[in-house]
Design a protein around this motif. Structure first.
Motif, PDB file in Angstrom:
ATOM      1  N   GLU A  33       5.714  39.553  60.383  1.00 45.23           N
ATOM      2  CA  GLU A  33       4.489  39.720  61.156  1.00 45.23           C
ATOM      3  C   GLU A  33       3.745  40.972  60.699  1.00 45.23           C
ATOM      4  OE1 GLU A  33       3.229  37.776  63.600  1.00 45.23           O
ATOM      5  OE2 GLU A  33       4.802  36.317  63.202  1.00 45.23           O
ATOM      6  N   PRO A  34       2.419  40.884  60.465  1.00 44.77           N
ATOM      7  CA  PRO A  34       1.645  42.084  60.120  1.00 44.77           C
ATOM      8  C   PRO A  34       1.597  43.025  61.318  1.00 44.77           C
ATOM      9  CG  PRO A  34       0.182  40.223  60.519  1.00 44.77           C
ATOM     10  CD  PRO A  34       1.580  39.680  60.531  1.00 44.77           C
ATOM     11  N   LEU A  35       1.635  44.317  61.058  1.00 39.30           N
ATOM     12  CA  LEU A  35       1.635  45.314  62.126  1.00 39.30           C
ATOM     13  C   LEU A  35       0.269  45.982  62.188  1.00 39.30           C
ATOM     14  CD1 LEU A  35       3.140  47.080  64.232  1.00 39.30           C
ATOM     15  CD2 LEU A  35       3.774  48.594  62.338  1.00 39.30           C
ATOM     16  N   ASP A  36      -0.338  45.960  63.363  1.00 44.71           N
ATOM     17  CA  ASP A  36      -1.581  46.692  63.592  1.00 44.71           C
ATOM     18  C   ASP A  36      -1.196  48.129  63.898  1.00 44.71           C
ATOM     19  OD1 ASP A  36      -3.914  47.847  64.536  1.00 44.71           O
ATOM     20  OD2 ASP A  36      -4.613  46.017  65.509  1.00 44.71           O
ATOM     21  N   ILE A  37      -1.174  48.963  62.871  1.00 47.90           N
ATOM     22  CA  ILE A  37      -0.665  50.326  63.023  1.00 47.90           C
ATOM     23  C   ILE A  37      -1.505  51.122  64.008  1.00 47.90           C
ATOM     24  CG2 ILE A  37      -0.161  52.488  61.817  1.00 47.90           C
ATOM     25  CD1 ILE A  37       0.336  50.873  59.298  1.00 47.90           C
ATOM     26  N   GLU A  38      -2.807  50.962  63.951  1.00 46.75           N
ATOM     27  CA  GLU A  38      -3.670  51.732  64.851  1.00 46.75           C
ATOM     28  C   GLU A  38      -3.417  51.367  66.305  1.00 46.75           C
ATOM     29  OE1 GLU A  38      -8.379  52.988  65.377  1.00 46.75           O
ATOM     30  OE2 GLU A  38      -7.774  51.565  63.820  1.00 46.75           O
ATOM     31  N   ALA A  39      -3.313  50.066  66.583  1.00 43.71           N
ATOM     32  CA  ALA A  39      -3.039  49.627  67.955  1.00 43.71           C
ATOM     33  C   ALA A  39      -1.672  50.107  68.408  1.00 43.71           C
ATOM     34  CB  ALA A  39      -3.130  48.107  68.043  1.00 43.71           C
ATOM     35  N   TYR A  40      -0.693  50.053  67.514  1.00 47.27           N
ATOM     36  CA  TYR A  40       0.650  50.516  67.850  1.00 47.27           C
ATOM     37  C   TYR A  40       0.652  52.007  68.154  1.00 47.27           C
ATOM     38  CZ  TYR A  40       5.586  51.688  67.289  1.00 47.27           C
ATOM     39  OH  TYR A  40       6.855  52.171  67.490  1.00 47.27           O
ATOM     40  N   ALA A  41      -0.025  52.790  67.325  1.00 49.17           N
ATOM     41  CA  ALA A  41      -0.013  54.243  67.487  1.00 49.17           C
ATOM     42  C   ALA A  41      -0.684  54.683  68.784  1.00 49.17           C
ATOM     43  CB  ALA A  41      -0.697  54.909  66.295  1.00 49.17           C
ATOM     44  N   LEU A  54       5.242  58.276  60.865  1.00 50.01           N
ATOM     45  CA  LEU A  54       6.021  58.644  59.680  1.00 50.01           C
ATOM     46  C   LEU A  54       7.198  57.698  59.485  1.00 50.01           C
ATOM     47  CD1 LEU A  54       5.987  62.551  59.854  1.00 50.01           C
ATOM     48  CD2 LEU A  54       4.482  60.998  58.585  1.00 50.01           C
ATOM     49  N   PHE A  55       7.755  57.215  60.581  1.00 46.27           N
ATOM     50  CA  PHE A  55       8.832  56.226  60.488  1.00 46.27           C
ATOM     51  C   PHE A  55       8.318  54.954  59.817  1.00 46.27           C
ATOM     52  CE2 PHE A  55      11.431  52.728  61.870  1.00 46.27           C
ATOM     53  CZ  PHE A  55      12.722  53.232  61.868  1.00 46.27           C
ATOM     54  N   ILE A  56       7.133  54.502  60.241  1.00 50.29           N
ATOM     55  CA  ILE A  56       6.546  53.306  59.644  1.00 50.29           C
ATOM     56  C   ILE A  56       6.318  53.520  58.148  1.00 50.29           C
ATOM     57  CG2 ILE A  56       4.459  51.883  59.567  1.00 50.29           C
ATOM     58  CD1 ILE A  56       4.240  52.348  62.629  1.00 50.29           C
ATOM     59  N   ALA A  57       5.781  54.694  57.796  1.00 54.30           N
ATOM     60  CA  ALA A  57       5.522  54.989  56.385  1.00 54.30           C
ATOM     61  C   ALA A  57       6.796  54.964  55.554  1.00 54.30           C
ATOM     62  CB  ALA A  57       4.840  56.353  56.257  1.00 54.30           C
ATOM     63  N   GLY A  61       8.732  49.367  53.226  1.00 54.40           N
ATOM     64  CA  GLY A  61       9.094  48.748  51.959  1.00 54.40           C
ATOM     65  C   GLY A  61       8.046  48.970  50.883  1.00 54.40           C
ATOM     66  N   GLY A  62       7.664  47.893  50.211  1.00 57.73           N
ATOM     67  CA  GLY A  62       6.713  48.003  49.106  1.00 57.73           C
ATOM     68  C   GLY A  62       5.270  47.874  49.526  1.00 57.73           C
ATOM     69  N   ASN A  63       4.986  47.865  50.814  1.00 63.82           N
ATOM     70  CA  ASN A  63       3.613  47.704  51.293  1.00 63.82           C
ATOM     71  C   ASN A  63       2.910  49.064  51.288  1.00 63.82           C
ATOM     72  OD1 ASN A  63       1.225  47.249  52.713  1.00 63.82           O
ATOM     73  ND2 ASN A  63       2.167  45.653  53.980  1.00 63.82           N
ATOM     74  N   GLN A  64       2.316  49.412  50.151  1.00 68.54           N
ATOM     75  CA  GLN A  64       1.701  50.729  50.019  1.00 68.54           C
ATOM     76  C   GLN A  64       0.488  50.882  50.919  1.00 68.54           C
ATOM     77  OE1 GLN A  64       1.497  53.067  46.220  1.00 68.54           O
ATOM     78  NE2 GLN A  64      -0.702  52.663  46.402  1.00 68.54           N
ATOM     79  N   THR A  65      -0.233  49.804  51.168  1.00 69.70           N
ATOM     80  CA  THR A  65      -1.411  49.874  52.039  1.00 69.70           C
ATOM     81  C   THR A  65      -1.007  50.310  53.444  1.00 69.70           C
ATOM     82  OG1 THR A  65      -2.536  48.136  50.793  1.00 69.70           O
ATOM     83  CG2 THR A  65      -3.324  48.567  53.024  1.00 69.70           C
ATOM     84  N   MET A  66       0.049  49.697  53.962  1.00 70.82           N
ATOM     85  CA  MET A  66       0.536  50.056  55.282  1.00 70.82           C
ATOM     86  C   MET A  66       1.079  51.486  55.293  1.00 70.82           C
ATOM     87  SD  MET A  66       3.431  48.147  57.632  1.00 70.82           S
ATOM     88  CE  MET A  66       2.478  46.636  57.706  1.00 70.82           C
ATOM     89  N   GLN A  67       1.795  51.839  54.245  1.00 70.47           N
ATOM     90  CA  GLN A  67       2.362  53.187  54.159  1.00 70.47           C
ATOM     91  C   GLN A  67       1.264  54.240  54.187  1.00 70.47           C
ATOM     92  OE1 GLN A  67       3.733  54.783  50.309  1.00 70.47           O
ATOM     93  NE2 GLN A  67       5.737  55.042  51.281  1.00 70.47           N
ATOM     94  N   LEU A  68       0.221  54.043  53.389  1.00 74.39           N
ATOM     95  CA  LEU A  68      -0.850  55.028  53.313  1.00 74.39           C
ATOM     96  C   LEU A  68      -1.660  55.070  54.601  1.00 74.39           C
ATOM     97  CD1 LEU A  68      -2.084  54.572  49.631  1.00 74.39           C
ATOM     98  CD2 LEU A  68      -0.697  56.422  50.592  1.00 74.39           C
ATOM     99  N   GLU A  69      -1.823  53.931  55.265  1.00 75.13           N
ATOM    100  CA  GLU A  69      -2.530  53.924  56.543  1.00 75.13           C
ATOM    101  C   GLU A  69      -1.770  54.746  57.580  1.00 75.13           C
ATOM    102  OE1 GLU A  69      -5.365  52.863  59.544  1.00 75.13           O
ATOM    103  OE2 GLU A  69      -5.368  53.153  57.376  1.00 75.13           O
TER     104      GLU A  69
END
Length: 282
Positions: A33-41, A54-57, A61-69
């Motif tokens: 499932e894609p994670l809405d990082i902003e909504a979660y935060a 920072l835990f999410i980052a 895994g290999g999802n650099q877009t999510m990591q950088l967000e």
């Protein structure tokens, strides 16, 4: 200023330690499932919000877009506070991948550190004066102010020591509960769950002065301590006993959604059939 070491744990245990690196015998929960990082935060605030990002980052895994967000949001959140060492750590993790806007801001760090040194000196002078004049309530508040100062700077051990030092100057049950809640907050973030249980018990000894929201916070803290110790049945009962009045009032530690999730999972893991039936009928 140097900060304390962070604790570690898996996704379900982010709540109990601020979201540090996983240990060798633990693995993150992977979901398609894609994670809405902003909504979660937005469910959290303060240091817990940063540590979950920072835990999410660290675990995407290999999802650099999510990591950088996640790192971008952590960077922005840290700059609202006073923890320059954590800021430097995040800048190193970004490593120039977000452009000039998210590079090292040395001027900001120097300004914050300079103000922190000035504030520390002022607090030391005030506390020394209170001690000289034997003003008990002022000494209590002086140690509490020092606890807040060190907490903001990320020096959790020093924050804990100063919060606990207020104990000798507490003159009312309300003072004791305030001391316990501060000690519990820092202990959770340091992963010191024996301290969490100890100060929950101490606060609950003043049950006649506990308002419903404070009582709900103590059940959350106790549930997290039991969860960390793998006492899932006890954890489930604590989470299930949390009053809806809690709302978002403890989101520097835990969101109401977490209370429901942890309570439900712990109940499924530990309740027998009759207990589950009673739980599901609530």
């Amino acid at each position: 200023m140097e900060r304390d070491e962070e604790s570690s744990g898996p996704m379900m245990e982010v709540c109990t330690n601020g979201g540090g690196e996983e240990t060798s015998n633990r693995r993150p929960i992977i979901s398609g499932e894609p994670l809405d990082i902003e909504a979660y935060a937005t469910l959290y605030k303060g240091r817990t919000k940063i540590m979950r990002l920072l835990f999410i980052a660290s675990h995407c895994g290999g999802n650099q877009t999510m990591q950088l967000e996640a790192l971008r949001m952590a960077y922005d959140e840290i700059k609202k506070g006073e923890n320059t060492q954590l800021f430097r750590d995040v800048v190193n993790r970004i490593n120039g991948r977000l452009g000039d806007k998210y590079n090292m801001d040395s001027a900001w760090c120097e300004s914050v550190d300079r103000r922190a040194e000035q504030k520390k000196g002022r607090l030391e002078n005030e506390l020394s004066s209170y001690r000289t004049n034997l003003i008990k309530e002022s000494i209590r508040m002086g140690h509490n102010d020092f606890g807040d100062f060190y907490y903001a700077c990320g020096l959790l051990n020093e924050a804990f020591k100063n919060y606990v030092r207020t104990r000798d100057y507490c003159t009312t049950a309300k003072h004791i509960i305030h001391m316990c809640m501060n000690a519990i907050l820092v202990s959770i973030e340091m992963g010191q769950f024996t301290h969490v249980s100890s100060y929950v018990n101490k606060a609950e000894q003043n049950h006649e002065t506990l308002d419903p929201i404070v009582a709900a916070k103590l059940r959350c803290a106790s549930g997290l301590a039991h969860l960390e110790l793998k006492k899932y049945k006890l954890a489930a009962r604590k989470f299930l006993d949390v009053s809806p009045e809690l709302g978002n009032s403890y989101n520097e530690v835990i969101a109401p959604q977490d209370v429901a999730t942890y309570g439900g999972l712990c109940a499924l893991a530990s309740f027998d059939r009759s207990e589950l039936k009673a739980f599901l009928s609530l």
